[in-house]
Write a protein that holds these residues in place. Structure first.
Motif, PDB file in Angstrom:
ATOM      1  N   GLU A  84       0.733  -1.342  -0.158  1.00 37.15           N
ATOM      2  CA  GLU A  84      -0.062   0.149   0.026  1.00 37.15           C
ATOM      3  C   GLU A  84       0.937   1.206   0.065  1.00 37.15           C
ATOM      4  N   ARG A  85       0.286   2.153  -0.655  1.00 40.62           N
ATOM      5  CA  ARG A  85       0.884   3.610  -0.636  1.00 40.62           C
ATOM      6  C   ARG A  85       0.038   4.536   0.207  1.00 40.62           C
ATOM      7  N   THR A 127     -14.835   9.796  -2.796  1.00 40.40           N
ATOM      8  CA  THR A 127     -15.386   9.251  -4.063  1.00 40.40           C
ATOM      9  C   THR A 127     -14.175   8.995  -5.041  1.00 40.40           C
ATOM     10  N   ILE A 128     -13.244   9.842  -4.916  1.00 45.28           N
ATOM     11  CA  ILE A 128     -11.974   9.752  -5.997  1.00 45.28           C
ATOM     12  C   ILE A 128     -11.235   8.646  -5.444  1.00 45.28           C
ATOM     13  N   GLY A 133      -9.443   2.596  -6.175  1.00 41.94           N
ATOM     14  CA  GLY A 133      -9.403   1.390  -5.232  1.00 41.94           C
ATOM     15  C   GLY A 133      -8.671   1.249  -3.949  1.00 41.94           C
ATOM     16  N   GLY A 134      -8.939   2.532  -3.297  1.00 44.25           N
ATOM     17  CA  GLY A 134      -8.525   2.952  -2.203  1.00 44.25           C
ATOM     18  C   GLY A 134      -9.528   3.057  -1.146  1.00 44.25           C
ATOM     19  N   ARG A 135      -8.919   3.522   0.165  1.00 44.14           N
ATOM     20  CA  ARG A 135      -9.882   4.008   1.225  1.00 44.14           C
ATOM     21  C   ARG A 135      -9.379   5.155   1.915  1.00 44.14           C
ATOM     22  N   ILE A 136     -10.265   5.895   2.721  1.00 41.77           N
ATOM     23  CA  ILE A 136      -9.690   7.062   3.680  1.00 41.77           C
ATOM     24  C   ILE A 136      -9.957   6.450   5.033  1.00 41.77           C
ATOM     25  N   GLU A 137      -8.901   6.259   5.785  1.00 40.36           N
ATOM     26  CA  GLU A 137      -9.051   5.990   7.118  1.00 40.36           C
ATOM     27  C   GLU A 137      -8.811   7.581   8.217  1.00 40.36           C
ATOM     28  N   ARG A 149      -5.754   9.595   6.502  1.00 39.61           N
ATOM     29  CA  ARG A 149      -4.891   8.545   5.902  1.00 39.61           C
ATOM     30  C   ARG A 149      -5.573   7.952   4.451  1.00 39.61           C
ATOM     31  N   VAL A 150      -5.060   8.270   3.364  1.00 40.45           N
ATOM     32  CA  VAL A 150      -5.356   7.782   2.334  1.00 40.45           C
ATOM     33  C   VAL A 150      -4.621   6.750   1.848  1.00 40.45           C
TER      34      VAL A 150
END
Length: 158
Positions: A84-85, A127-128, A133-137, A149-150
């Motif tokens: 992950e990045r 949404t972006i 294919g990611g998430r925001i924590e 945290r993206v």
């Protein structure tokens, strides 16, 4: 604008967003610190303009949260965690209570005064990131700031 995903250096995206946000953040008396890796270390597959919009929204919100508290710092980090990045924006601002954390990504939700915020920034960012294919924590406590945290898949995993 047409979305054009390609291998994208997340550190460069963060650097450009910081360059755009710096004047407004520092004019409010807030310190902006960057902790970015060398180019090519944190590559993702995505649209650099959309990802820059995410970083910019997070930075401006963090700057506003710190300014509302009176003083403090915003830290911008990009790092690698396994496949992950991560792009992290941590602030020493007013923080969010549990109810606001549950709603902060909702369209038109804002904690800012009338006329100060549209309630679109975090919704658009969410949404972006999801489309990439990611998430925001989110980690936050009232009066203690917040960390957004993206988390995106690294280019090497595709």
């Amino acid at each position: 604008r047409r979305v054009e995903p390609r291998p994208t250096d997340l550190a460069e995206v963060a650097r450009k967003a910081a360059d755009l946000a710096r004047h407004r953040i520092e004019r409010a008396g807030v310190t902006l610190d960057e902790h970015l890796p060398e180019p090519g270390v944190a590559v993702v597959f995505g649209d650099p303009h959309e990802l820059q919009q995410v970083a910019l929204n997070l930075l401006l919100n963090a700057g506003d949260a710190v300014a509302a508290k009176g003083a403090g710092r915003v830290d911008l980090r990009v790092r690698v965690r396994g496949d992950e990045r991560l792009l992290e924006v941590e602030d020493e601002g007013v923080g969010l209570d549990a109810e606001d954390q549950d709603r902060c990504f909702d369209m038109f939700f804002t904690t800012k005064d009338v006329g100060e915020g549209s309630g679109l920034g975090l919704a658009v960012a969410h949404t972006i990131v999801t489309n990439h294919g990611g998430r925001i924590e989110l980690e936050s406590h009232p009066g203690e700031g917040a960390t957004f945290r993206v988390v995106l898949p690294g280019e090497a995993t595709r």
